[in-house]
Design a protein around this motif. Sequence first.
Motif, PDB file in Angstrom:
ATOM      1  N   GLU A 132     107.907   5.981   7.632  1.00 24.59           N
ATOM      2  CA  GLU A 132     108.274   5.152   6.473  1.00 24.59           C
ATOM      3  C   GLU A 132     109.573   5.660   5.859  1.00 24.59           C
ATOM      4  N   SER A 133     109.606   6.971   5.554  1.00 20.49           N
ATOM      5  CA  SER A 133     110.798   7.540   4.909  1.00 20.49           C
ATOM      6  C   SER A 133     112.019   7.334   5.780  1.00 20.49           C
ATOM      7  N   ALA A 134     111.885   7.643   7.068  1.00 19.76           N
ATOM      8  CA  ALA A 134     113.035   7.526   7.969  1.00 19.76           C
ATOM      9  C   ALA A 134     113.519   6.079   8.021  1.00 19.76           C
ATOM     10  N   LEU A 135     112.568   5.134   8.124  1.00 25.82           N
ATOM     11  CA  LEU A 135     112.931   3.722   8.225  1.00 25.82           C
ATOM     12  C   LEU A 135     113.585   3.219   6.948  1.00 25.82           C
ATOM     13  N   LEU A 136     113.001   3.566   5.812  1.00 25.53           N
ATOM     14  CA  LEU A 136     113.515   3.040   4.544  1.00 25.53           C
ATOM     15  C   LEU A 136     114.890   3.631   4.234  1.00 25.53           C
ATOM     16  N   GLU A 137     115.071   4.929   4.544  1.00 26.56           N
ATOM     17  CA  GLU A 137     116.366   5.576   4.325  1.00 26.56           C
ATOM     18  C   GLU A 137     117.443   4.933   5.202  1.00 26.56           C
ATOM     19  N   LEU A 138     117.081   4.756   6.450  1.00 25.53           N
ATOM     20  CA  LEU A 138     117.995   4.175   7.426  1.00 25.53           C
ATOM     21  C   LEU A 138     118.371   2.742   7.037  1.00 25.53           C
ATOM     22  N   ALA A 139     117.355   1.967   6.616  1.00 25.73           N
ATOM     23  CA  ALA A 139     117.589   0.573   6.229  1.00 25.73           C
ATOM     24  C   ALA A 139     118.543   0.525   5.034  1.00 25.73           C
ATOM     25  N   GLN A 140     118.312   1.420   4.073  1.00 23.98           N
ATOM     26  CA  GLN A 140     119.163   1.440   2.877  1.00 23.98           C
ATOM     27  C   GLN A 140     120.618   1.747   3.252  1.00 23.98           C
ATOM     28  N   SER A 141     120.771   2.697   4.183  1.00 22.59           N
ATOM     29  CA  SER A 141     122.129   3.078   4.580  1.00 22.59           C
ATOM     30  C   SER A 141     122.848   1.934   5.286  1.00 22.59           C
ATOM     31  N   LYS A 142     122.077   1.000   5.820  1.00 26.28           N
ATOM     32  CA  LYS A 142     122.678  -0.138   6.523  1.00 26.28           C
ATOM     33  C   LYS A 142     122.577  -1.410   5.695  1.00 26.28           C
ATOM     34  N   ASN A 143     122.193  -1.216   4.415  1.00 21.84           N
ATOM     35  CA  ASN A 143     122.075  -2.372   3.516  1.00 21.84           C
ATOM     36  C   ASN A 143     121.101  -3.433   4.030  1.00 21.84           C
ATOM     37  N   ARG A 144     120.012  -2.950   4.616  1.00 23.14           N
ATOM     38  CA  ARG A 144     119.019  -3.897   5.119  1.00 23.14           C
ATOM     39  C   ARG A 144     117.727  -3.727   4.349  1.00 23.14           C
ATOM     40  N   LYS A 145     116.913  -4.769   4.347  1.00 20.07           N
ATOM     41  CA  LYS A 145     115.610  -4.684   3.685  1.00 20.07           C
ATOM     42  C   LYS A 145     114.513  -4.739   4.737  1.00 20.07           C
ATOM     43  N   VAL A 146     113.638  -3.731   4.733  1.00 18.23           N
ATOM     44  CA  VAL A 146     112.495  -3.788   5.655  1.00 18.23           C
ATOM     45  C   VAL A 146     111.211  -3.468   4.902  1.00 18.23           C
ATOM     46  N   GLU A 147     110.123  -4.028   5.405  1.00 15.97           N
ATOM     47  CA  GLU A 147     108.813  -3.647   4.885  1.00 15.97           C
ATOM     48  C   GLU A 147     108.073  -2.914   6.000  1.00 15.97           C
ATOM     49  N   VAL A 148     107.373  -1.843   5.606  1.00 19.41           N
ATOM     50  CA  VAL A 148     106.749  -0.974   6.601  1.00 19.41           C
ATOM     51  C   VAL A 148     105.244  -0.848   6.330  1.00 19.41           C
ATOM     52  N   PHE A 149     104.450  -0.980   7.378  1.00 19.04           N
ATOM     53  CA  PHE A 149     102.990  -0.904   7.266  1.00 19.04           C
ATOM     54  C   PHE A 149     102.465   0.055   8.332  1.00 19.04           C
ATOM     55  N   ALA A 150     101.601   0.986   7.919  1.00 22.63           N
ATOM     56  CA  ALA A 150     101.141   1.996   8.880  1.00 22.63           C
ATOM     57  C   ALA A 150      99.627   1.973   9.041  1.00 22.63           C
ATOM     58  N   ALA A 151      99.167   2.285  10.229  1.00 21.42           N
ATOM     59  CA  ALA A 151      97.729   2.400  10.495  1.00 21.42           C
ATOM     60  C   ALA A 151      97.481   3.579  11.426  1.00 21.42           C
ATOM     61  N   ALA A 152      96.450   4.369  11.097  1.00 14.13           N
ATOM     62  CA  ALA A 152      96.055   5.475  11.975  1.00 14.13           C
ATOM     63  C   ALA A 152      95.076   4.944  13.015  1.00 14.13           C
ATOM     64  N   ALA A 153      95.162   5.488  14.227  1.00 12.88           N
ATOM     65  CA  ALA A 153      94.288   5.027  15.313  1.00 12.88           C
ATOM     66  C   ALA A 153      93.682   6.242  16.025  1.00 12.88           C
ATOM     67  N   PRO A 154      92.808   6.983  15.315  1.00 15.26           N
ATOM     68  CA  PRO A 154      92.309   8.260  15.849  1.00 15.26           C
ATOM     69  C   PRO A 154      91.609   8.165  17.202  1.00 15.26           C
ATOM     70  N   LEU A 155      91.079   6.994  17.556  1.00 13.06           N
ATOM     71  CA  LEU A 155      90.350   6.901  18.825  1.00 13.06           C
ATOM     72  C   LEU A 155      91.263   6.640  20.026  1.00 13.06           C
ATOM     73  N   PHE A 156      92.529   6.309  19.786  1.00  8.81           N
ATOM     74  CA  PHE A 156      93.415   5.966  20.914  1.00  8.81           C
ATOM     75  C   PHE A 156      93.627   7.144  21.868  1.00  8.81           C
ATOM     76  N   VAL A 157      93.819   8.357  21.309  1.00  6.49           N
ATOM     77  CA  VAL A 157      94.045   9.507  22.190  1.00  6.49           C
ATOM     78  C   VAL A 157      92.826   9.768  23.082  1.00  6.49           C
ATOM     79  N   PRO A 158      91.616   9.906  22.499  1.00  6.06           N
ATOM     80  CA  PRO A 158      90.462  10.098  23.389  1.00  6.06           C
ATOM     81  C   PRO A 158      90.231   8.929  24.346  1.00  6.06           C
ATOM     82  N   LEU A 159      90.507   7.694  23.933  1.00  2.83           N
ATOM     83  CA  LEU A 159      90.353   6.541  24.839  1.00  2.83           C
ATOM     84  C   LEU A 159      91.319   6.644  26.017  1.00  2.83           C
ATOM     85  N   ALA A 160      92.573   7.014  25.716  1.00  3.30           N
ATOM     86  CA  ALA A 160      93.567   7.147  26.790  1.00  3.30           C
ATOM     87  C   ALA A 160      93.168   8.290  27.716  1.00  3.30           C
ATOM     88  N   GLU A 161      92.662   9.391  27.122  1.00  5.14           N
ATOM     89  CA  GLU A 161      92.288  10.530  27.959  1.00  5.14           C
ATOM     90  C   GLU A 161      91.024  10.247  28.769  1.00  5.14           C
TER      91      GLU A 161
END
Lengths: 295, 295
Positions: A132-161
Amino acid sequence: MQNNQNSSPQNLPIGVFDSGVGGLTVLKVLANHLPDEHFLYLGDSARLPYGTKSPQTIRKYSEQALGFLADMGVKALVIACNSASSQFRESHFRDIPVENVIDPGAVTALRATQGRIGILGTRATVTSKVYESALLELAQSKNRKVEVFAAAAPLFVPLAEEGWIDDPITNLIVFRYLQPLIQQNIDTLILGCTHYPILRASIQRAVGNSVSLIDSGEALAENLRKKFDNQVLFRRNPAEDLGGSEQSKSPDPNLNPQSNRRIDILSTEESSTFSSMARRLLGEKRIDSIKVVNL
Amino acid sequence: MQNNQNSSPQNLPIGVFDSGVGGLTVLKVLANHLPDEHFLYLGDSARLPYGTKSPQTIRKYSEQALGFLADMGVKALVIACNSASSQFRESHFRDIPVENVIDPGAVTALRATQGRIGILGTRATVTSKVYESALLELAQSKNRKVEVFAAAAPLFVPLAEEGWIDDPITNLIVFRYLQPLIQQNIDTLILGCTHYPILRASIQRAVGNSVSLIDSGEALAENLRKKFDNQVLFRRNPAEDLGGSEQSKSPDPNLNPQSNRRIDILSTEESSTFSSMARRLLGEKRIDSIKVVNL
């Protein structure tokens, strides 16, 4: 002349660190992008996964791993693990340049998006809010507006393994984790863990083909290659600073053919799974050694 | 008189070791069975899970944890983790008696079964075949015939930690892992991991009510209580060896009321999840301290 400079900084390997075997997908891309470079990979398999651990523990383990690679002698450090990258954002470790996986992922996502970016990561990565921080900072430096949404997926690693790829149960779990992001009408999705590209087909099906999937490992490799072209990642060789800059550019493939480059792999635990996965991911001929080390 | 013997071996705590928070379910049962005993719990959360690691790594981490508890001063050691128990079967560590979770589970299962026993465990526990060996040896000594079938369930730990209890996805996964055991017509099933009792309802539904579920933690606590009654787990106090054996029996609850007993918890990582889970599992009043330690 360069052929005899075996002890010069340019001839040192690039150190790649991951919490386990997942970062080998990043190493593979790096090896394709930088065919003349030596690589020294360290997978901290004994203590994986990092994504469920506390920030303090991840930071401590990451510093141990980076210190180990630095002691071995490397000219650059790559943190392939998103959870580790989220706790080590510095550009250098003991004067050695460090490339993490977050910033290139953010750059690539910003280039792809219409303005709504989703992030899928481990609990540690999502809680850290580094993307989020990296995206929002980067967007600001380029005068762009972005919205960011995050989700954790704890089961993906064991599923892949577990190897449940393209599996109805995996599809259900993928859909459950992605539901909140889909409802936000994201147009771009960062796969913020080296394991997630393994579930790429299920993820693409869940979000639909209109959503761009960003593989942070791919983005990092692309970024690193550019930095090499610009010499940013080379340690300065005082002798070369006196001469022209052209001569000190990235190694000439003719002087350093691919057959001479080494890929050495270190793991913190004895594991036949690790070795076979490594050979499967990288191709048997290309690995010069696999050894177990203690951090 | 016993009240003043604070430095005597009897007054030392019982050390309980687990790879994380799961062993607190065992500690809870132990605390119920042994209301006058002090407990010192060590959860190696920073390096969990153990169940996916190599035998060598599990053995090394287990010895580090047992050594740490031994240095702190304990009169007995309990390995609550099945994966750790599978790699440390010795009856003593540096003269301190060690109780593992495998043998009591095998004894209880053999008592319950008509002859067909299933084992559900982590990859490490199943690969080690410790339950099979323990069961077959025990059956032979009692002139009984049993057949044993094992299945690894790598997704159960992350599912339990994700809190997807009584969930349709969990039910599907439980059924998939149990299918091979159900086809073998097992009548008894060992829940060979401290996390699995959390999914007990789903597991019971999948196998049907006619199958007895054996909680190894419960079995261990029962076993330990009996050993305490028989004084097997007490370190010898030379002064008491001169006197009658009756006086040196387990502490008199009247002389050592429950309010005086301590439960101290150590974890290898700073984690609010660990603390809140610990308080939830054990009840706030009963925990005297929670501290972070380095192994």
